[in-house]
Design a protein around this motif. Sequence first.
Motif, PDB file in Angstrom:
ATOM      1  N   GLY A  21     -25.463 -17.059  28.841  1.00 16.89           N
ATOM      2  CA  GLY A  21     -24.190 -16.563  29.333  1.00 16.89           C
ATOM      3  C   GLY A  21     -24.340 -15.322  30.192  1.00 16.89           C
ATOM      4  O   GLY A  21     -25.443 -14.953  30.616  1.00 16.89           O
ATOM      5  N   ASN A  22     -23.212 -14.645  30.431  1.00 12.96           N
ATOM      6  CA  ASN A  22     -23.168 -13.523  31.367  1.00 12.96           C
ATOM      7  C   ASN A  22     -23.222 -12.152  30.705  1.00 12.96           C
ATOM      8  O   ASN A  22     -23.083 -11.134  31.401  1.00 12.96           O
ATOM      9  CB  ASN A  22     -21.893 -13.614  32.211  1.00 12.96           C
ATOM     10  N   ALA A  23     -23.404 -12.095  29.403  1.00 16.95           N
ATOM     11  CA  ALA A  23     -23.499 -10.789  28.745  1.00 16.95           C
ATOM     12  C   ALA A  23     -24.719 -10.039  29.262  1.00 16.95           C
ATOM     13  O   ALA A  23     -25.807 -10.608  29.392  1.00 16.95           O
ATOM     14  CB  ALA A  23     -23.588 -10.955  27.234  1.00 16.95           C
ATOM     15  N   ASP A  24     -24.543  -8.768  29.540  1.00 16.01           N
ATOM     16  CA  ASP A  24     -25.672  -7.962  29.998  1.00 16.01           C
ATOM     17  C   ASP A  24     -26.691  -7.754  28.892  1.00 16.01           C
ATOM     18  O   ASP A  24     -27.892  -7.620  29.163  1.00 16.01           O
ATOM     19  CB  ASP A  24     -25.179  -6.595  30.475  1.00 16.01           C
ATOM     20  N   ALA A  25     -26.226  -7.693  27.655  1.00 14.58           N
ATOM     21  CA  ALA A  25     -27.121  -7.478  26.525  1.00 14.58           C
ATOM     22  C   ALA A  25     -26.599  -8.250  25.320  1.00 14.58           C
ATOM     23  O   ALA A  25     -25.389  -8.439  25.159  1.00 14.58           O
ATOM     24  CB  ALA A  25     -27.216  -5.987  26.183  1.00 14.58           C
ATOM     25  N   LEU A  26     -27.524  -8.698  24.499  1.00 12.16           N
ATOM     26  CA  LEU A  26     -27.178  -9.298  23.215  1.00 12.16           C
ATOM     27  C   LEU A  26     -27.565  -8.334  22.108  1.00 12.16           C
ATOM     28  O   LEU A  26     -28.570  -7.622  22.209  1.00 12.16           O
ATOM     29  CB  LEU A  26     -27.927 -10.621  23.009  1.00 12.16           C
ATOM     30  N   ILE A  27     -26.765  -8.323  21.048  1.00 17.38           N
ATOM     31  CA  ILE A  27     -27.129  -7.601  19.829  1.00 17.38           C
ATOM     32  C   ILE A  27     -27.332  -8.653  18.750  1.00 17.38           C
ATOM     33  O   ILE A  27     -26.370  -9.211  18.218  1.00 17.38           O
ATOM     34  CB  ILE A  27     -26.053  -6.589  19.403  1.00 17.38           C
ATOM     35  N   ILE A  28     -28.579  -8.964  18.469  1.00 20.12           N
ATOM     36  CA  ILE A  28     -28.909  -9.925  17.413  1.00 20.12           C
ATOM     37  C   ILE A  28     -28.745  -9.186  16.090  1.00 20.12           C
ATOM     38  O   ILE A  28     -29.400  -8.174  15.845  1.00 20.12           O
ATOM     39  CB  ILE A  28     -30.337 -10.463  17.591  1.00 20.12           C
ATOM     40  N   ASP A  29     -27.875  -9.698  15.249  1.00 20.87           N
ATOM     41  CA  ASP A  29     -27.389  -8.925  14.106  1.00 20.87           C
ATOM     42  C   ASP A  29     -28.057  -9.333  12.799  1.00 20.87           C
ATOM     43  O   ASP A  29     -27.946 -10.478  12.359  1.00 20.87           O
ATOM     44  CB  ASP A  29     -25.878  -9.100  13.991  1.00 20.87           C
ATOM     45  N   LEU A  30     -28.724  -8.368  12.177  1.00 17.73           N
ATOM     46  CA  LEU A  30     -29.284  -8.565  10.840  1.00 17.73           C
ATOM     47  C   LEU A  30     -28.428  -7.891   9.768  1.00 17.73           C
ATOM     48  O   LEU A  30     -28.771  -7.969   8.582  1.00 17.73           O
ATOM     49  CB  LEU A  30     -30.704  -7.997  10.781  1.00 17.73           C
ATOM     50  N   GLU A  31     -27.321  -7.280  10.180  1.00 13.26           N
ATOM     51  CA  GLU A  31     -26.515  -6.517   9.225  1.00 13.26           C
ATOM     52  C   GLU A  31     -25.304  -7.315   8.743  1.00 13.26           C
ATOM     53  O   GLU A  31     -25.429  -8.246   7.942  1.00 13.26           O
ATOM     54  CB  GLU A  31     -26.086  -5.177   9.829  1.00 13.26           C
ATOM     55  N   ASP A  32     -24.125  -7.012   9.252  1.00  6.99           N
ATOM     56  CA  ASP A  32     -22.881  -7.517   8.671  1.00  6.99           C
ATOM     57  C   ASP A  32     -22.730  -9.033   8.712  1.00  6.99           C
ATOM     58  O   ASP A  32     -22.083  -9.616   7.844  1.00  6.99           O
ATOM     59  CB  ASP A  32     -21.676  -6.882   9.373  1.00  6.99           C
ATOM     60  N   SER A  33     -23.286  -9.687   9.717  1.00 11.08           N
ATOM     61  CA  SER A  33     -23.087 -11.132   9.839  1.00 11.08           C
ATOM     62  C   SER A  33     -24.054 -11.945   8.983  1.00 11.08           C
ATOM     63  O   SER A  33     -23.996 -13.177   8.996  1.00 11.08           O
ATOM     64  CB  SER A  33     -23.223 -11.561  11.301  1.00 11.08           C
ATOM     65  N   VAL A  34     -24.920 -11.259   8.229  1.00 10.38           N
ATOM     66  CA  VAL A  34     -25.920 -11.947   7.408  1.00 10.38           C
ATOM     67  C   VAL A  34     -25.771 -11.491   5.957  1.00 10.38           C
ATOM     68  O   VAL A  34     -25.774 -10.284   5.673  1.00 10.38           O
ATOM     69  CB  VAL A  34     -27.355 -11.647   7.897  1.00 10.38           C
ATOM     70  N   SER A  35     -25.644 -12.446   5.023  1.00  5.93           N
ATOM     71  CA  SER A  35     -25.534 -12.097   3.602  1.00  5.93           C
ATOM     72  C   SER A  35     -26.848 -11.515   3.098  1.00  5.93           C
ATOM     73  O   SER A  35     -27.916 -11.738   3.700  1.00  5.93           O
ATOM     74  CB  SER A  35     -25.162 -13.326   2.780  1.00  5.93           C
ATOM     75  N   VAL A  36     -26.782 -10.791   2.000  1.00  2.36           N
ATOM     76  CA  VAL A  36     -27.987 -10.182   1.423  1.00  2.36           C
ATOM     77  C   VAL A  36     -29.030 -11.246   1.101  1.00  2.36           C
ATOM     78  O   VAL A  36     -30.221 -11.065   1.351  1.00  2.36           O
ATOM     79  CB  VAL A  36     -27.625  -9.377   0.161  1.00  2.36           C
ATOM     80  N   GLU A  37     -28.571 -12.387   0.587  1.00  2.00           N
ATOM     81  CA  GLU A  37     -29.500 -13.458   0.202  1.00  2.00           C
ATOM     82  C   GLU A  37     -30.186 -14.075   1.416  1.00  2.00           C
ATOM     83  O   GLU A  37     -31.278 -14.648   1.284  1.00  2.00           O
ATOM     84  CB  GLU A  37     -28.741 -14.549  -0.555  1.00  2.00           C
ATOM     85  N   ALA A  38     -29.575 -13.949   2.586  1.00  2.00           N
ATOM     86  CA  ALA A  38     -30.118 -14.601   3.780  1.00  2.00           C
ATOM     87  C   ALA A  38     -30.882 -13.644   4.698  1.00  2.00           C
ATOM     88  O   ALA A  38     -31.292 -14.037   5.794  1.00  2.00           O
ATOM     89  CB  ALA A  38     -28.995 -15.268   4.565  1.00  2.00           C
TER      90      ALA A  38
END
Length: 289
Positions: A21-38
């Motif tokens: 896509g056209n986003a200048d940058a991506l933020i690959i998220d290991l925090e809020d969008s990922v459960s502790v177990e995952a």
Amino acid sequence: MRSFLFVPGDSARKFEKARGGNADALIIDLEDSVSVEAKETARIATRTMLETARTAQKWFVRVNALDTGMTLSDLAAVMPLRPDGIVLPKCAGAADVEKLASYLDAFEAASGLEHGSTRIVAVATETAESIFGLSGYKNASPRLWGLMWGAEDLAASLGATENSTDGVYSEPFRLARNLCLMGAAAAGVVAIDTVCTTIGDLAYVEAEANAARRDGFAAKAVIHPSHVDPVNAAFTPKPDEVAWAQRVIAAFADDPQAGVVKIDGKMIDKPHERAARKIMAMVNRAAAA
């Protein structure tokens, strides 16, 4: 960089869509969008994402906060794959940036990366404590590229039942926004506006992004791919702005000793020159993106 699109660290499908896509940058998220177990599964998936062929798009990784005990494990997983930057959530102040910078020094050395090549974006308004640290980021680290404000975690920290009414942020959250903007300006780094949570109304996204640009933000975080284009447009200076900025800079270049110059019958002084240079800096960032 004008737009920072969040991508869950455990979703290869969303990453593939976002990287095209056209986003200048991506933020690959290991925090809020990922459960502790995952978390470990997400680290492995994020490594796979970072191994794919690079384009001009910048790839940041949001690690877990320093007080979770997971930050070093996140960094150990991703730093050998050379992310362009690390996003630090729940940053309480300059000391947290300094701590992360020291970690990055070690990981860059261990991975054979150029010292200082990994940037830092601090999410600087997610706790009540963090608000009191917004004036202290100047000289925290040469790695610090930007300060981002966020409203969702701050609401939880304050015990607020909501952060806005009819799309207008309430006073505590407007205060956080404004102080983040001023703290970034004082530190000489980019102020990044928070995400728009109104997903389906692109006119609202456009209005929010334009308001952020008007006030001095230079970029905006995004949680849905459809928001990227309106955000990029808002943070790309218009041709008339660029023409004005070029004329102002040229006028002072022609007379370096002048404190004031005259353009189109108007008196233009040094604050205008500084504003013109900020416009051209945005042009350069947009061109690089």
